[in-house]
Motif scaffolding. Sequence first.
Motif, PDB file in Angstrom:
ATOM      1  N   ARG A 200       0.829  -1.327  -0.029  1.00  0.00           N
ATOM      2  CA  ARG A 200       0.004  -0.079  -0.094  1.00  0.00           C
ATOM      3  C   ARG A 200       1.003   1.116   0.021  1.00  0.00           C
ATOM      4  O   ARG A 200       0.193   2.381  -0.376  1.00  0.00           O
ATOM      5  N   ASP A 201       1.972   1.173   0.583  1.00  0.00           N
ATOM      6  CA  ASP A 201       3.013   2.342   0.681  1.00  0.00           C
ATOM      7  C   ASP A 201       3.382   2.762  -0.771  1.00  0.00           C
ATOM      8  O   ASP A 201       3.407   3.956  -1.162  1.00  0.00           O
ATOM      9  N   LYS A 202       3.773   1.674  -1.637  1.00  0.00           N
ATOM     10  CA  LYS A 202       4.290   2.112  -2.922  1.00  0.00           C
ATOM     11  C   LYS A 202       2.998   1.864  -3.984  1.00  0.00           C
ATOM     12  O   LYS A 202       3.370   2.110  -5.196  1.00  0.00           O
ATOM     13  N   LYS A 203       1.954   1.552  -3.495  1.00  0.00           N
ATOM     14  CA  LYS A 203       0.785   1.558  -4.391  1.00  0.00           C
ATOM     15  C   LYS A 203       1.125   0.522  -5.628  1.00  0.00           C
ATOM     16  O   LYS A 203       0.487   0.787  -6.765  1.00  0.00           O
ATOM     17  N   GLU A 204       1.383  -0.752  -5.105  1.00  0.00           N
ATOM     18  CA  GLU A 204       1.491  -1.857  -6.155  1.00  0.00           C
ATOM     19  C   GLU A 204       1.538  -2.891  -5.891  1.00  0.00           C
ATOM     20  O   GLU A 204       1.118  -3.324  -4.449  1.00  0.00           O
TER      21      GLU A 204
END
Length: 260
Positions: A200-204
């Motif tokens: 979720r942090d890197k949205k991947e």
Amino acid sequence: MYRNRLFIGLLFLLTLSVVACQPKETIIVVTATPAPTELPTATSIPTVIPTATIEPTPTPEGQIFYDGFEKELQPGWDVENEDTLKWAFTNDGWLKIVAGDDCLLSSAFQKNLFLQYAPEGNFVIETLIKADADTNFQQASIYIIEDTDNYFTINRGYCLPCKPGGAGIYSDYAYKGEWGSFSGRSYKDEAVYLRIAVNRDKKEIIAYYSADGEKWTQLRKIPMSINVNQIGLGTSNCDGGDIDDNLVAEFDYFEVSVLE
């Protein structure tokens, strides 16, 4: 005559005197001393061997959830559109699912879809699948899902129209009601480890597969455009009933871990 009587009388008196002077007989009653009672030999006290305390298996670091499918489901599962005749536990600890004809990819409906709520933060889901998918559109999958219109999956499947065609590892998706498939990788063994990482942090989102659970190959990395609410597994023929050949898939475990 008189003297004789006198003599006899004296003799009688003398005899009585002698008898009277004899000591009286003392009767001593001897009570036999009883033989001492033998005390019973002390029984040796058995050595008490303490029962070994079985320590619970420690939870591996970073593990959020684990189900090894040993005779019952761990708490947290919801079996959507359940058909109890089409799933069971095997004696050697696998979850067996007989595929139905409908699937999320084509009809937004699928029987025996095993789902649970997704954890917060960054995480990975993983399983080991055995599936002899040998007919078009059969697939045994793990999922990350927002709803039936938005999800991502990696599967051991079979698809002649897809690249590279035939038995392989494929990933499907739906986004805002539009669905499709990515190019896959040829893979002919029945057993395969599958993994989806949600960052979720890197949205991947990254999908992997492995033959041994040690060396992982990245199949797909895509931007995370869905809100991941649920995670899970399932299997389907995905043919709408056109082919009379049901896939039987087995899942050894389902694990959720913190993404490192």
